[in-house]
Design an enzyme around this catalytic site. Sequence first.
Site, short mmCIF file in Angstrom:
data_model
loop_
_atom_site.label_atom_id
_atom_site.label_comp_id
_atom_site.label_asym_id
_atom_site.label_seq_id
_atom_site.Cartn_x
_atom_site.Cartn_y
_atom_site.Cartn_z
N GLY A 13 -37.35 -17.82 -53.88
CA GLY A 13 -37.81 -19.10 -54.39
C GLY A 13 -39.26 -19.02 -54.84
O GLY A 13 -39.82 -17.93 -54.98
N LEU A 14 -39.87 -20.19 -55.06
CA LEU A 14 -41.26 -20.21 -55.54
C LEU A 14 -42.22 -19.99 -54.38
O LEU A 14 -42.97 -20.87 -54.00
CB LEU A 14 -41.56 -21.55 -56.22
N HIS A 15 -42.18 -18.81 -53.82
CA HIS A 15 -43.10 -18.47 -52.73
C HIS A 15 -44.41 -18.00 -53.36
O HIS A 15 -44.57 -18.00 -54.57
CB HIS A 15 -42.49 -17.37 -51.87
N ALA A 16 -45.32 -17.56 -52.51
CA ALA A 16 -46.68 -17.28 -52.98
C ALA A 16 -46.76 -16.40 -54.22
O ALA A 16 -47.41 -16.75 -55.19
CB ALA A 16 -47.47 -16.66 -51.84
N ALA A 19 -45.15 -17.98 -57.23
CA ALA A 19 -45.96 -19.13 -57.63
C ALA A 19 -47.21 -18.65 -58.36
O ALA A 19 -47.60 -19.22 -59.38
CB ALA A 19 -46.34 -19.96 -56.39
#
Lengths: 88, 578
Positions: A13-16, A19
């Site tokens: 997913g949109l992890h660090a 992102a």
Amino acid sequence: MTRKELVISNRLGLHARAAAKLVQAASRFHAQVIISTHQMSADAKSILGVLTLAASKDTPVVLEVDGPDEAAAMKEIESLITSRFGEE
Amino acid sequence: MILKGTPVSPGFASGSARALVARKLAIPRYVVPEKEREAEAERLCLAIEATTKELESAKEALRGKVEPSLLDLFDAYAVILKDPALLRAARFQISKEGSNAEQALESAIKAMTTALMASQDSYFQEKASDLEDLYSRVQRHLRGAQQETVAPSAEPQVILADNLTPSETGHLHQASVVAFATEHGARTSHTAIIARSLGIPAVVGVAGLMAAAATDQRVIVDGVEGKVILDPTPEEEAEYAKRAEAYRDYRRKIKAGALKEARTIDGHVIRTRANIDLENELQGAIEAGAEGVGLYRSEFLYLERSPNLPTEDDHAALYNRICEALYPHRVTIRTLDLGGEKYFHEVLEPEGQNPVLGVRAVRFTLRHPDIFKVQLRGLLRASARKNIAIMFPLVTTVDELKACISLLNECKAELKAEGVAFDHRIPVGIMVEVPSCALTAEAFLPYTDFFSIGTNDLIQYLMAIDRNNESVASLYDPMNPAVLRCISHVCESARVKGIPVAVCGEMASDALMAPLLVGLGVTELSMAPEALLDVKAAVRGISYEKCRRMARHALKAGTGAEVAEILESYSRTGRHGR
């Protein structure tokens, strides 16, 4: 303004790191880039904003890009998301 | 004035103090008149800009000199500093409430930190303390305070600091920097690692250092006994000049003997190998005379590829390069020893409260054969030269070892079917670091080609302490007789089958302990490359017979203090003799 619906498909997913990649990509363009989930919207140029979306794998998102270079920006961000941020 | 600390990098040096004061700057609070608010916001932007540039140059100064993961940190900083939400929040506070820039920054950063911590994202959570560093940098720029840089100087300089953050390590590459000392930090801190890699003396954990020290003061750092001497007397200066000279002399002498094997006076040969995390440490290890690698920690490959997993090709390519560089010497590669760490929390498996006692190492890899087999196949593919050995970490029961071997056999069968060349008799060994394994070592004999005692974890488990908990750190005692008896038992068991026993924990890199380990029956010592010279010299300076006597004596002791006395008495009676 261009608008597109996409799905976050990388495993984490949109992890660090994803992102950060999104933010770096969005920041290269003049256009304003808004990324939204069903719950909220965020400035795609803000790492803080993107992280607070907490978009995990399979989350549908809406991209809204507005500005002189919106076509190029949309193309680049779309390919980043569909390529799963370069993750395997 | 003499202050005591923990010596983390040996040697002696004196010079002029550069005190890097991490003053907690008081935050001024005042209301900015409406017509000056625009300029106030601009002032904040300039400070952020200046900080970004400063970090960029610190990063460039470190490129190629430190682990790439330290450099990644700077990129994370840059992304945060440039965050438009951060700027908007601060600007808003300035323009609407008339806050001064310092105050606006303080609340914006606080909001940011809180949000990042709440993001459930360990990548940022881990870096919370570094955000503090980032924040104080911007504050310093707002105050117009210059970063306390260390200008190149003809005069030797000693860096004194509270604790060195990664972004401050850029200072340390001035040729004029001869030593450093910090008020906080431990043997494993950045400070220690960098000092050892630069080969300059360092002392950490020096209580009261920053209160007592001042820039330009004369200072001596004793990286052997862990002393920092402020304003030394002329006698002390003279004494340490002599010691520094003697130490340099000693380094030269043992360096000359680096490539000779570690043979005791009476001809007993001990293999000395290197512990390695990174490929770029190989050259140093070879120069220091390592007879191969006794412990290659494969974790870094995983961290480097995070959040992805390394592929079989990644594994094979890396191990091939290492084995080629060290050929014909043996390279022992430890399979993945992660699991409790945050990386895997996030990526693969949420874990319980105490990762040290939880699912890590083979406990993790055996549950994830899909991940484990990728590494095993990579290892096998690098084994055609027949100089690679596989080592399984944290093995607790014989069944675990059997399960590891059966997975390895599956991989062998697959590769054979695929027509890939590999070493069919690749040596397989275990890390002995769990007391249950140490005390039943004989039960593992049918399945293992060697033992390698990981003393760091063994001590932690034997003494029931968490190594990261400072309040129980004093119980971490390698000289405790319980530790020695475990090691002795493993050696006695190994003797039955005649297989090698290595020690690859910190103990093996301690020149004082090495003779004791040899006496207990250890046949191989594996250590950080920079310890090789000293340890080899210690082995060459003593007889095996004397090591045996020392070990027998130490095994009868009841306390760690008694063991320390015994070691002391043996090293006094003829450091070089008999």
